[in-house]
Design an enzyme around this catalytic site. Structure first.
Site, PDB file in Angstrom:
ATOM      1  N   CYS A  53      39.244  66.892  -3.025  1.00  0.00           N
ATOM      2  CA  CYS A  53      37.597  67.926  -2.768  1.00  0.00           C
ATOM      3  C   CYS A  53      37.680  68.761  -1.629  1.00  0.00           C
ATOM      4  O   CYS A  53      37.750  68.107  -0.455  1.00  0.00           O
ATOM      5  CB  CYS A  53      36.851  66.286  -3.364  1.00  0.00           C
ATOM      6  SG  CYS A  53      35.166  67.482  -2.945  1.00  0.00           S
ATOM      7  N   GLU A  77      32.613  68.615   4.827  1.00  0.00           N
ATOM      8  CA  GLU A  77      33.152  67.476   4.493  1.00  0.00           C
ATOM      9  C   GLU A  77      34.703  67.708   2.887  1.00  0.00           C
ATOM     10  O   GLU A  77      34.815  69.043   2.587  1.00  0.00           O
ATOM     11  CB  GLU A  77      32.157  66.828   2.927  1.00  0.00           C
ATOM     12  CG  GLU A  77      31.322  66.080   4.103  1.00  0.00           C
ATOM     13  CD  GLU A  77      29.910  65.925   3.953  1.00  0.00           C
ATOM     14  OE1 GLU A  77      29.616  67.200   3.746  1.00  0.00           O
ATOM     15  OE2 GLU A  77      29.072  64.921   3.663  1.00  0.00           O
ATOM     16  N   CYS A  84      30.535  62.860  -6.520  1.00  0.00           N
ATOM     17  CA  CYS A  84      29.272  64.741  -6.497  1.00  0.00           C
ATOM     18  C   CYS A  84      27.882  64.469  -6.772  1.00  0.00           C
ATOM     19  O   CYS A  84      27.381  63.658  -6.615  1.00  0.00           O
ATOM     20  CB  CYS A  84      29.478  64.831  -8.066  1.00  0.00           C
ATOM     21  SG  CYS A  84      31.080  65.914  -8.837  1.00  0.00           S
ATOM     22  N   CYS A 120      21.600  67.992  -6.133  1.00  0.00           N
ATOM     23  CA  CYS A 120      22.641  68.307  -5.487  1.00  0.00           C
ATOM     24  C   CYS A 120      21.882  68.124  -3.730  1.00  0.00           C
ATOM     25  O   CYS A 120      21.251  69.430  -3.316  1.00  0.00           O
ATOM     26  CB  CYS A 120      23.582  69.750  -5.489  1.00  0.00           C
ATOM     27  SG  CYS A 120      25.303  69.968  -4.589  1.00  0.00           S
ATOM     28  N   CYS A 151      25.337  75.437   1.113  1.00  0.00           N
ATOM     29  CA  CYS A 151      25.471  75.894  -0.040  1.00  0.00           C
ATOM     30  C   CYS A 151      23.995  77.057  -0.246  1.00  0.00           C
ATOM     31  O   CYS A 151      22.757  76.294  -0.240  1.00  0.00           O
ATOM     32  CB  CYS A 151      25.819  75.788  -1.610  1.00  0.00           C
ATOM     33  SG  CYS A 151      25.905  76.333  -2.803  1.00  0.00           S
ATOM     34  N   CYS A 159      21.297  74.332  -6.405  1.00  0.00           N
ATOM     35  CA  CYS A 159      20.783  72.767  -7.410  1.00  0.00           C
ATOM     36  C   CYS A 159      20.212  71.841  -7.026  1.00  0.00           C
ATOM     37  O   CYS A 159      20.108  71.543  -5.975  1.00  0.00           O
ATOM     38  CB  CYS A 159      22.488  72.505  -7.617  1.00  0.00           C
ATOM     39  SG  CYS A 159      23.253  74.002  -8.636  1.00  0.00           S
TER      40      CYS A 159
HETATM   41  S1  SF4 Z   1      25.815  71.953  -7.443  1.00  0.00           S
HETATM   42 FE1  SF4 Z   1      25.380  71.879  -4.685  1.00  0.00          FE
HETATM   43  S2  SF4 Z   1      27.683  73.014  -4.079  1.00  0.00           S
HETATM   44 FE2  SF4 Z   1      28.014  73.069  -6.065  1.00  0.00          FE
HETATM   45  S3  SF4 Z   1      26.553  75.254  -6.694  1.00  0.00           S
HETATM   46 FE3  SF4 Z   1      24.951  73.876  -6.609  1.00  0.00          FE
HETATM   47  S4  SF4 Z   1      24.016  73.560  -5.025  1.00  0.00           S
HETATM   48 FE4  SF4 Z   1      26.006  74.273  -4.253  1.00  0.00          FE
END
Ligand code: SF4
Length: 370
Positions: free
Chosen positions: A127, A97, A357, A141, A134, A138
């Site tokens: 962005c 994206e 975000c 996310c 990823c 996190c």
């Molecule tokens: S916030 Fe999401 S995209 Fe960013 S480092 Fe953490 S898991 Fe990866």
């Protein structure tokens, strides 16, 4: 490369590398500059359309397996607030994206960019994704739910910018465009391609590094390396917690690099005059949004020329946290401001199209907001 049936992508190559390509074909060096300008400055999408190069040279490049292509727009989701979430597809069908935010969301504010110039026309932030998915995981996310699929090449990172600039009919120089490397992926886990893309965007697309910000979850060894780069965008550190126990719960990367190490790297980071290091803090209701957490953040950031961006959690399926109340966000902000830390609350952009975000997960459904 002659005789090799493989395809070689030109987008992502430096002027020096393009020189080697044209010289190997017996062409004068200035052809490399024409190619470079066409790719990055004029944003010509295919080799065939580069009219500044003779047809014979374009044909020879193609015969030798060279190609140039922007990623394709697979889908375009337009928010009621003007944000556009592009689902972009690369040659191998992998998608990521890229988000277009008219007027930005506050993340890109710098002393330099705070005042629009007289010739400025449109203002926006793009962005970018640096990886497909990823690995950092996190817990707040949605991108983490994809796992990491692969690194993007420098050409694929640059291609996202050029594609969106063309789609939005942007003229660099007239319009004021900020770039944030905050989409899918951890840029510092794809460091070489990220930094090459930043350099190409400065040199080729004429977007100044002062209008670029890269966000890291805290890949500590890369912070020092990044600080020494000759082309160096602004740095944002995704903090999100005020002590190690809490940070480990929501950001497993903290098991590898503890807050003390991360903040030591931040303290040593060579800031330019008037520049501040940005810390991003996603507020999760009842988890990290108490006044006590705010006071711990103040202590952590002491001695760092910092500013803080607060982000009230953007909702998403499978995310086991709640958005904090407006009162909690405000009191958190006030504690930081009272301690002399410039602190901003980032406006969620494109919430209804999963563009905000932490929401980038290639969703093709839309969020129902009342
Ligand atoms: S916030 Fe999401 S995209 Fe960013 S480092 Fe953490 S898991 Fe990866």
């Amino acid at each position: 490369m002659p005789g090799n049936p493989q395809q070689f992508e030109l987008l992502g190559l430096t002027n020096q590398e393009l020189m080697a390509v044209v010289e190997a074909l017996g062409e004068p060096r200035y052809r490399a500059r024409q190619l470079f300008d066409a790719l990055y400055g004029q944003r010509v999408a295919t080799l065939d359309e580069i009219s500044t190069l003779p047809k014979t040279l374009r044909a020879r490049l193609a015969e030798e397996g060279y190609r140039s292509g922007f990623p394709a727009i697979d889908q375009r989701f337009v928010s009621r607030d003007g944000t556009v979430r592009y689902l972009v597809r690369f040659a191998d069908a992998q998608t990521v994206e890229t988000v277009w935010m008219p007027d930005g969301d506050g993340a890109e504010e710098t002393e330099e960019s705070a005042t629009p110039g007289p010739s400025s026309n449109r203002r926006a932030t793009i962005c970018l994704s640096s990886q497909a998915g990823c690995a950092v995981n996190c817990k707040f996310c949605m991108t983490a739910l994809l796992g990491v699929q692969r690194n993007l090449t420098a050409g694929e990172i640059v291609g996202q910018v050029l594609l969106v600039l063309n789609d939005q009919q942007i003229e660099i120089g007239r319009d004021r465009i900020n770039l944030v490397f905050m989409g899918q992926g951890e840029p510092f886990l794809n460091y070489e391609n990220f930094i090459r893309a930043a350099r190409l965007l400065v040199e080729g697309a004429a977007i100044p590094e002062s209008r670029m910000t890269v966000s890291t979850s805290g890949i500590v060894p890369r912070i020092a390396e990044f600080g020494a780069e000759p082309v160096r965008p602004h740095l944002a550190i995704s903090l999100n917690a005020s002590n190690d126990d809490l940070r480990e719960r929501i950001m497993p990367i903290n098991r590898k690099w503890k807050l003390a190490e991360l903040l030591e790297a931040a303290r040593r980071f060579p800031l330019r005059s008037r520049e501040r290091l940005t810390f991003e803090y996603v507020l999760l209701s009842g988890v990290n949004d108490a006044p006590e957490n705010a006071r711990e953040v103040v202590a952590l950031l002491s001695g760092i020329r910092a500013k803080v961006n607060l982000i009230a959690l953007n909702p998403g399926p499978e995310i086991p946290f709640q958005t904090p109340t407006a009162a909690a966000v405000e009191s958190f902000q006030q504690i930081l401001v009272a301690a002399g830390i410039p602190t901003y609350v980032r406006r969620p952009r494109g919430l209804d199209i999963y563009a905000a975000c932490g929401q980038l997960k290639r969703s093709t459904t839309l969020l129902s907001l009342t």
